[in-house]
Design an enzyme around this catalytic site. Structure first.
Site, PDB file in Angstrom:
ATOM      1  N   ALA A  58       0.869  -1.178   0.000  1.00 37.09           N
ATOM      2  CA  ALA A  58       0.000   0.000   0.000  1.00 37.09           C
ATOM      3  C   ALA A  58       0.901   1.222   0.000  1.00 37.09           C
ATOM      4  CB  ALA A  58      -0.906   0.006   1.229  1.00 37.09           C
ATOM      5  N   CYS A  59       0.475   2.268  -0.683  1.00 37.43           N
ATOM      6  CA  CYS A  59       1.248   3.512  -0.683  1.00 37.43           C
ATOM      7  C   CYS A  59       0.292   4.671  -0.437  1.00 37.43           C
ATOM      8  CB  CYS A  59       2.033   3.686  -1.980  1.00 37.43           C
ATOM      9  SG  CYS A  59       1.038   4.030  -3.432  1.00 37.43           S
ATOM     10  N   PRO A  60       0.828   5.828  -0.058  1.00 41.54           N
ATOM     11  CA  PRO A  60      -0.045   6.960   0.274  1.00 41.54           C
ATOM     12  C   PRO A  60      -1.042   7.335  -0.822  1.00 41.54           C
ATOM     13  CG  PRO A  60       2.155   7.387   1.069  1.00 41.54           C
ATOM     14  CD  PRO A  60       2.222   6.116   0.249  1.00 41.54           C
ATOM     15  N   GLY A  95      -1.923   5.255  -3.324  1.00 39.24           N
ATOM     16  CA  GLY A  95      -2.687   4.061  -3.664  1.00 39.24           C
ATOM     17  C   GLY A  95      -2.741   3.745  -5.135  1.00 39.24           C
TER      18      GLY A  95
END
Length: 106
Positions: free
Chosen positions: A9-11, A13
């Protein structure tokens, strides 16, 4: 056979979530390991890990840039936390460290 599961997951998305998943899958498969990666992107959870996936995993990789949803399901498992950028750029090195750890605990 070694089984690795991961959640990326990344900030934002978007791109890095999926790039990290692909890189981790490729690196694990190159070691001859079974791998399944759940993505928590802008469109929600995809390729969701089942209770069976979690129970049979030798190692869990979680990206740590933002909170992972439902992280409590990994209680009692060995967890490696990595930056999303490391998962994208250094997946082979991450797998080598996991391999060394598993060899020590075998």
């Amino acid at each position: 056979m070694t089984k690795i599961i991961a959640v990326t997951a990344c900030p934002s998305g978007v791109a890095h979530t999926y790039m990290a998943a692909e890189a981790l899958e490729s690196a694990a498969k190159a070691k001859g390991w079974e791998v399944k990666v759940e993505t928590q992107g802008s469109i929600g959870l995809e390729n969701e890990l089942t209770a069976e996936d979690v129970a049979s995993a030798d190692m869990v990789i979680l990206t740590k840039d933002i909170g992972i949803k439902f992280e409590e399901r990994f209680a009692g498992k060995t967890i490696v936390r990595v930056n999303i950028s490391d998962a994208v750029k250094r997946a082979d090195a991450i797998m080598s460290k996991i391999e060394a750890h598993l060899a020590q605990t075998a």
